[in-house]
Every structure is written in structure tokens, then in C-alpha cells.
Write a protein that holds these residues in place. Structure first.
Motif: not given
Length: 271
Positions: A212-230
């Protein structure tokens, strides 16, 4: 007494072994976050020269995501309890038709995979403009937490003696006043339990956040870890530091609410 202790000793040892096995990933996560090595597989079993540089990087880059997750989790708890507590009281104390059907529907809703609900919500959110918004993620997380909270609260509220509510009604209190002044204080343990699980559901959510998020305007920490890992796959210390920091709120809530959880979860088992 010595025989009883001798019989329990193997079970105690076995329980400790299982506990160590389950806690080892958490230890390795914290251990790797304190080491400066690039690869997690090359980390030593104990941080001989610990460094907190990874935590400084994680805080500077992920603090905003943690704040977003905290807002979503708190909003989910509030919305869940506002809806679930009156609904559970109504199904527990009022003679409503189709209560068994409603309870069956709640149980079935717990069996539906989150990705199915997320895909269904995506098209709705796209039409309503709720994509990339904190209210949208709060509503999505409550689809999981509200049915679970109703099941817990109803089981507890059924054990409340009807005479307490009837006494308040005789004194002139309406249904809402009796619920707020009598039922809610008595159900404190169950409410805290339901609220805690709602918080954990929202705090650890990944499927709704990813869908339900397609941009960086709202990013929970779980999604942040996912992107951070990559982005930091060659440097695991900041990734593990972020995961460790993300675990702290859940650990704190679980430690302080432990006695309420046990009382609230088992309160409706015995009438």
C-alpha cells in the motif's frame, strides 16, 4: 521433594536448551550490530572490540521510519480498541441474533493471508486516495487486529457477572455508562492484552506496508529495513543495528505488560 526435583530437572534443562535456541538469532543480531566486519558470517561469536558506529548510522537513517511505524501502531491500537471493545461487549452481554455466525466470520478472517487482503485493498485505496498515507496503513492493520481483539475481549467479558451491570442499570446508568464505568475497568487486563497484540501486529507489519505504499513519503521501519538491506547488503552491521532498534519497543511493551497479558488471555477461560 528431592524425587520431584529430580524428575523436573531434565524438563528444565530441555526447556533451557530450547530457549537458548530460540534466542540465539536475537543474540546474533545484536552481536553482529556491534562488530565492524562487513559480512555477518565472518562475525565472531562475541564482540571483542564492540563499536556503536552502526547504531549511529541506523538512527540517522531510520529514525524517521521508526517514528512512522510508531504513529501507525498507536493509531491502530486506538482504532482497534474503540471498535473492538463495544463490539465484544455487545456480543457477550446482549442477546443478538447470528452471534455464532459473526464469531465464525471473525475466525475465518484470521485465516485469510494478509497478501490477499492487501491486494484487495490496493484497488480500493487507489480510488479513495489512501495509498502512501498513515491513515490508510492504520485502517489496513486494523483488519487483522480488530477480529483478534474482539475474540479476546468477548471471552473475557462473558465471565463478568451480569449482576454488576444490572446494578448499574438499576441505579439509572444507561448501556454506555455501564459499559464505560463498570465493564471497561474490570476488563483492563483483557484490553491491555488486545491493545498490545494490536501494537505488535502494526509494528511488525510488512505486507501492507509493501503493498500500500508506492513512494518514500510514508515508509514504516519494516519496509525501511527491507530497502536498507538491499542497499547495504555488503555491510551488515547497520542492518542488524536497525533490526535491534526496531525490536526494542516490542520488548519493552512485552516486559511491562507481561502480567496483564497472562491475566487477560486466560481471564475468560474460567467463569
Amino acid at each position: 521433594m528431592k524425587r520431584t526435583t529430580a524428575r523436573k530437572l531434565p524438563y528444565t534443562i530441555l526447556g533451557i536448551v530450547f530457549l537458548l535456541i530460540m534466542l540465539f538469532p536475537i543474540y546474533w543480531m545484536a552481536n553482529t550490530s556491534l562488530q565492524s566486519g562487513a559480512a555477518a558470517v565472518n562475525a565472531t561469536f562475541f564482540p571483542v572490540n564492540p563499536t556503536f558506529a552502526a547504531y549511529g548510522q541506523a538512527i540517522s537513517e531510520q529514525l524517521g521510519n521508526m517514528g512512522t511505524s510508531l504513529l501507525i501502531a498507536i493509531g491502530t491500537v486506538i482504532f482497534t480498541l474503540v471498535v473492538a471493545a463495544p463490539a465484544a461487549y455487545a456480543m457477550a452481554k446482549f442477546r443478538l441474533r447470528w452471534v455464532s455466525v459473526i464469531m465464525l466470520a471473525l475466525l475465518i478472517s484470521q485465516m485469510i493471508p494478509g497478501i490477499v487482503i492487501a491486494n484487495a485493498l490496493y484497488s480500493i485505496y487507489n480510488n479513495l486516495g489512501l495509498l502512501n498515507s498513515i491513515p490508510g496503513l492504520i485502517l489496513a492493520d486494523t483488519t487483522t487486529s480488530i477480529p483478534f481483539a474482539i475474540l479476546i475481549l468477548r471471552a473475557f467479558m462473558e465471565s463478568i457477572p451480569p449482576s454488576l451491570v444490572e446494578a448499574a442499570r438499576v441505579d439509572g446508568a444507561g448501556h454506555w455508562r455501564a459499559f464505560w464505568s463498570i465493564v471497561v475497568p474490570i476488563s483492563k487486563n483483557a484490553i491491555i492484552t488486545a491493545g498490545l497484540f494490536s501494537f505488535l501486529f502494526a509494528w511488525s507489519d510488512f505486507v501492507f506496508a509493501l503493498t500500500l505504499t508506492t513512494s518514500d513519503t510514508v515508509r514504516p521501519v519494516t519496509l525501511g529495513i527491507y530497502n536498507y538491506l538491499a542497499a547495504n547488503v555488503q555491510s551488515w552491521a547497520p542492518v542488524m543495528a536497525t533490526a535491534t532498534l526496531a525490536s526494542i519497543p516490542a520488548i519493552i511493551f512485552l516486559v511491562f505488560a507481561q502480567r496483564y497479558i497472562s491475566a487477560g488471555a486466560l481471564g475468560g477461560a474460567v467463569k
